[in-house]
Design an enzyme around this catalytic site. Sequence first.
Site, PDB file in Angstrom:
ATOM      1  N   ASP A 238      -6.562  59.969  -1.242  1.00  0.00           N
ATOM      2  CA  ASP A 238      -6.192  61.373  -1.026  1.00  0.00           C
ATOM      3  C   ASP A 238      -4.667  61.543  -0.973  1.00  0.00           C
ATOM      4  O   ASP A 238      -3.918  60.564  -1.009  1.00  0.00           O
ATOM      5  CB  ASP A 238      -6.838  61.898   0.264  1.00  0.00           C
ATOM      6  CG  ASP A 238      -6.193  61.339   1.524  1.00  0.00           C
ATOM      7  OD1 ASP A 238      -5.810  60.144   1.542  1.00  0.00           O
ATOM      8  OD2 ASP A 238      -6.045  62.097   2.498  1.00  0.00           O
ATOM      9  N   GLU A 241      -2.769  59.586   1.453  1.00  0.00           N
ATOM     10  CA  GLU A 241      -2.761  58.150   1.188  1.00  0.00           C
ATOM     11  C   GLU A 241      -3.557  57.360   2.205  1.00  0.00           C
ATOM     12  O   GLU A 241      -3.141  56.287   2.637  1.00  0.00           O
ATOM     13  CB  GLU A 241      -1.314  57.621   1.181  1.00  0.00           C
ATOM     14  CG  GLU A 241      -0.305  58.601   0.694  1.00  0.00           C
ATOM     15  CD  GLU A 241       1.050  57.993   0.388  1.00  0.00           C
ATOM     16  OE1 GLU A 241       1.867  57.880   1.301  1.00  0.00           O
ATOM     17  OE2 GLU A 241       1.286  57.651  -0.784  1.00  0.00           O
TER      18      GLU A 241
END
Length: 503
Positions: A238, A241
């Site tokens: 995402d 991270e």
Amino acid sequence: MTAQTIHQGQWSVIRQILSQTVFQFVGVGVLAILTCAGVSAETRSAPATAKGIFAARGASESRFFQRLQQQRTRAEAYMLNNVSRPECLPGCVVASPSKSNPNYFFHWTRDSALTMLTVLDLFDRSTDPREQTQYLQILKDYVLFSRKTQVTPGPVGGPGEVRFNVDGTADYSSWARPQNDGPALRTIALAKLAKILVGRGESDFVRIHMYAPQMPAYTVMKTDLEYISHRWQEPSYDAWEELHGQHFFHRLMQRRALLDGAQIAELMEDLGAAGFYRFQAAAIEPEINQHYNENKGYIVATLFPSGGIQYKSLHLDSVVILGALAADRGDGFYSMTDARLQATALELIKVFRAMYPINQNSEGIAIGRYPEDRYDGIHSDGFGNPWFLITQGFSEYFYRMAKKYQTDGRIEINLVNLKFFEWLGLTQASPRTIEETSPEFAEMLQKIVAKGDAFMAKTLRHMNQTDGSMSEQFSRETGVMQGANDLTWSYASFLGAYLHRPE
Ligand code: NOJ
Ligand code: NOJ
């Protein structure tokens, strides 16, 4: 002109701006304190016609506006200070100058694309041809640097690689890879740039460096578009991270990238590819719609989590709102007035209002990433905090929502966004349509803009009060800044909000 001379030009502009603003600040400091209390809704309560909705602003408005204008100049200078720095290759955008605790001295594909989207906004609004040429040079350098990073070998390599050293080589530290929002965001920025360049008779630059139809792809946009169109089904990490899975943010961005990219493919006479990109974009739409959960009453940021952190349970995440801002192409798909987004925004506001001590008794609400967040800007075993770029992103969201309603000429209230309108202060809350002819229409729009202002007032209060610098986060307890200093994205998002504020 060589990149180097432009580069020096850019630096002298930055220095000039900074010296002016530090000087100006002394006078504004007093006003700052007065304005800190926030801009209250009462300054907007005067009835107004649909046309002059945002015109009726009082004295506290003009003080607030002064502060915004001052910060606009500084934010631009600070943002550009992180682009093509002397110790970096031209076109490289460091996420922050901070080299330790945390080390953000890298070019992230996501952060840099979002920064370039802001540079494009600045270009759009500029009327000075010299300044426009400078913005275009920054953007062209970014094109060339991006292509360099795209072909550099790395842990995953190619468009899904996450971040690069400032000389364009890959970062081999252990990190969350791949992150597939990056190439989509870059495509959105570059498609906009390509249209501008074609409009200025610079199609050659586009054909040579940005989009050539030939396969295997050898230009940055074509490579990204092939990657996105063939791999959007694959999970990745995402935007924060941390979590592997299928993300609303990524998919919304991939859809827009494919549609914007298809337009450039057409301009470059790559009609077969354009059709294929559009087809894939249409296939993403039902997947995006899966993210809205009626029972929860919000858009779920991640579906099918498949790795990474374990402590995220609600999947209620501000990234959804930030995604809508970057992915809105004006075609009505998850637009700023989408009821599902409004419901999600309200849940986030409620959760962070209750969770952060600095939001107690405050009109402006500081917003963080998600309620279970543990990243304090350096370590991931602490408590998450509000972020500048998110709080400002909310401001931009409210500003653009007001403008969209103004264009549409009506507000639809339904069961999905009813609570949002109650929170805004709608009397007689029930599903219905408010037409622009009703006095309620202007009143609601003014309330929406006042909310946008309250978010901005909050970040103005927590930035450095002497020089207007902004880090990544500010403490939920004390409001003091923490995390990476001078985060490029904090400045880009301030400008994003500022430039969309209704006039
Ligand atoms: C650094 C990332 O950039 C941040 O978003 C994340 O929360 C931490 N690492 C922990 O994974
Ligand atoms: C952490 C954020 O979570 C991530 O989105 C960002 O790319 C990096 N910091 C760099 O700013």
